[in-house]
Design an enzyme around this catalytic site. Sequence first.
Site, PDB file in Angstrom:
ATOM      1  CG  HIS A 135      17.806  57.833  47.604  1.00 63.78           C
ATOM      2  ND1 HIS A 135      18.216  59.000  47.629  1.00 63.78           N
ATOM      3  CD2 HIS A 135      17.405  57.267  46.185  1.00 63.78           C
ATOM      4  CE1 HIS A 135      17.840  59.591  46.465  1.00 63.78           C
ATOM      5  NE2 HIS A 135      17.298  58.868  45.726  1.00 63.78           N
ATOM      6  CG  ASP A 172      20.118  60.045  40.911  1.00 65.68           C
ATOM      7  OD1 ASP A 172      20.127  59.047  40.470  1.00 65.68           O
ATOM      8  OD2 ASP A 172      19.163  60.824  41.547  1.00 65.68           O
ATOM      9  CG  HIS A 174      16.008  61.694  43.015  1.00 65.42           C
ATOM     10  ND1 HIS A 174      15.859  60.830  42.006  1.00 65.42           N
ATOM     11  CD2 HIS A 174      14.384  62.123  43.145  1.00 65.42           C
ATOM     12  CE1 HIS A 174      14.670  60.770  41.419  1.00 65.42           C
ATOM     13  NE2 HIS A 174      13.943  61.628  42.176  1.00 65.42           N
ATOM     14  CG  ASP A 274      17.812  60.363  38.385  1.00 68.64           C
ATOM     15  OD1 ASP A 274      18.959  60.882  38.143  1.00 68.64           O
ATOM     16  OD2 ASP A 274      17.093  59.863  39.522  1.00 68.64           O
ATOM     17  CE1 TYR A 314      14.922  54.623  37.871  1.00 67.01           C
ATOM     18  CE2 TYR A 314      14.981  57.138  38.374  1.00 67.01           C
ATOM     19  CZ  TYR A 314      15.302  55.915  38.837  1.00 67.01           C
ATOM     20  OH  TYR A 314      15.912  55.701  40.065  1.00 67.01           O
TER      21      TYR A 314
END
Length: 707
Positions: A135, A172, A174, A274, A314
């Site tokens: 990110h 990922d 995201h 995740d 996570y």
Amino acid sequence: MGTALVYHEDMTATRLLWDDPECEIECPERLTTALERLQQHGLKQRCLQLIAREASEAELGLVHSPEYVALLQGTQALGTRELQALSKEYDAVYLHPSTFHCARLAVGAALQLVDAVLTGAVRNGLALVRPPGHHSQRATANGFCVFNNVAIAAKHAQQKHGLRRILIVDWDVHHGQGIQYIFEDDPSVLYFSWHRYEHGHFWPCLRESDADAVGRGRGLGFTVNLPWNQGCSDVPWLQVGMGNADYVAAFLHVLLPLAFEFDPELVLVSAGFDSAIGDPEGQMLATPECFAHLTHLLQVLAGGRVCAVLEGGYHLESLSQSVCMMVRALLGDPALPLSGPMEPHGSALESLQCVRAAQAPHWVSLQQQGQPDLGWQVGWCLRLPSVTVTLNHPVALGAAPVLSPGTPCPEGRPSPLPLGEPQFKAVVTQAAAALSSLLDQLRLHPTPPVRVAVALIAPDTGLALPPGVLCEEGSLPQEETQAWARPHEALAQDGALTALGKVLYLLDRILDGQVSSGMAATPVPAAAATLDVAVRYGLSHGAQRLLCVAVGQLDRPPGLTDDGRNLWLNIGVEEAAAPSMFHVSVPLPVTTGGFLSCALALVLPLAYSFQPDLVLVALGPAHGLRDPQAALLAALLRGPAGGRVFALVDEESTPQLATVLARVLNGEAPPSLGPFSMAAPEDTQALMYLRGRLEPRWKMLQVAAPH
């Protein structure tokens, strides 16, 4: 050549110093738990362990501004209140006095891994790092990310090693918008990201995360976004819930066709877990062994040069088991069979349909597979609950408005569901059951003592077998061999009977778990008869579902029935045909692009739908495959069968073919197919015909949602 594991214990130093429920999930235990699991499974010991170094300021400057680097350097002297105040200037970021040191180690680990792979010290590897990076942007931290580890690694590979084509795969949950912004106008980097999107309502809530964001300028078509949107019907309270079939379908029908056409020299993986089951951020349903399959599919690219760098993840147990599954695949171990039904969800198919339509104008590999949906309005794909973007002409790429990186999420960043809510408890329970099942599978299906064994008719000094490959000398007793050979006159000759005894003995060793994969030679006149016996023997000695891929003029044995236990796929006949859902014939494509379409859009989807526990690959006389094509076919089929692939070649095959097959069955990458060339129209027509006939039964063939 082996697998590198790059790590430094100092990367566990950063932790949240104040109360912030959003950021507390990014904790040191993410690394320590993963390392413990790698140790427990004996995987850490098998890797070349490298201690991460700090990246230099010049290396950080490959992506980040000097002012931003200086700002972060100054955080080492700040107190807790000052760090908290500075952290609030970013979205979902916390800073610690050790953040600068840890973030430099994370970048340095990625660079060390790239150097080790590109200098030939290792074949592949994993950098186990924190903070994550995908990110992070030129002058801002974002979403737990400080420096963009993978983007810097790509720039480093370009500048230091002169690479011209790099593939970045971001799995990922995201969107890695930082990587996208850095390379969106760069045609030397192909960036693929799937991500939970929910029509723009899942963080980072960016318009440019949708399927029609395909890059800019010279980089048009080199940004590939696959947004996951609506929930799946069988778990209605989950907002998305994509599973193993959805992830594999995304690779087969989007990523791999583009990747083979792009022909990367290096694969970088933003390995965020995740996207695995049980994670509070992603709420997905993909089980850890799925990431072994994804890794295996990437290893057929770039000569196997795959560098994975940890991003998110996570749920500690799900994260650590997923890391273990990936490392097993990097080491060349066969992947465990995928659990659950292999049928993509309808919403996943809608996403695949959108991204294929958006990318087709830029990629021949998608155009040649046929695009019946190219005439529909891209605006249908871009429906947002609060905004509707309509394009008035088909597939108008790059024309949609793109919001700025700072555009706020329409409803704010969704926070993880608290553990007290029944829905999230159900996810945790399901994750625990899936992980327990995975551990049971590891106990039930341990890695065989021998990864690959070969049975030769006579010693062949021209065969250069890789280390660890066993030359099997055993044979089934002659009386038992004769009983199996009795229906076939071609097996009456001593040479053919001796070869059959070796084939059946090795097949026994595969079925009883002593050998993972095998290869055997057969006399040319007895090739079809040997294959017939091998199929019947396998089905009667423990194979529950047997897939036979016969290349060349090897007819399906008349005694086989469509009882669901065997699937026969013949490549190399004159006309495409599907006499039944378990008997499929397709002409051998004449071009590289045609062969890849056949492998990725027909053979592998059939294999993953069927879920065999044994694959027979038979290369008959004058089969017509070039050595790299045969190697790629064998390598790809290791995945669906959990590594249990038995290759039969005729004794007149070249030593080079036998050598390359032994190498790919042993976990090495297949050689390059050479320059990409578009499929011939007749091959495309044959493929479309078969897919139309077979889709109702074999759901992994689907590339679009039913209308």
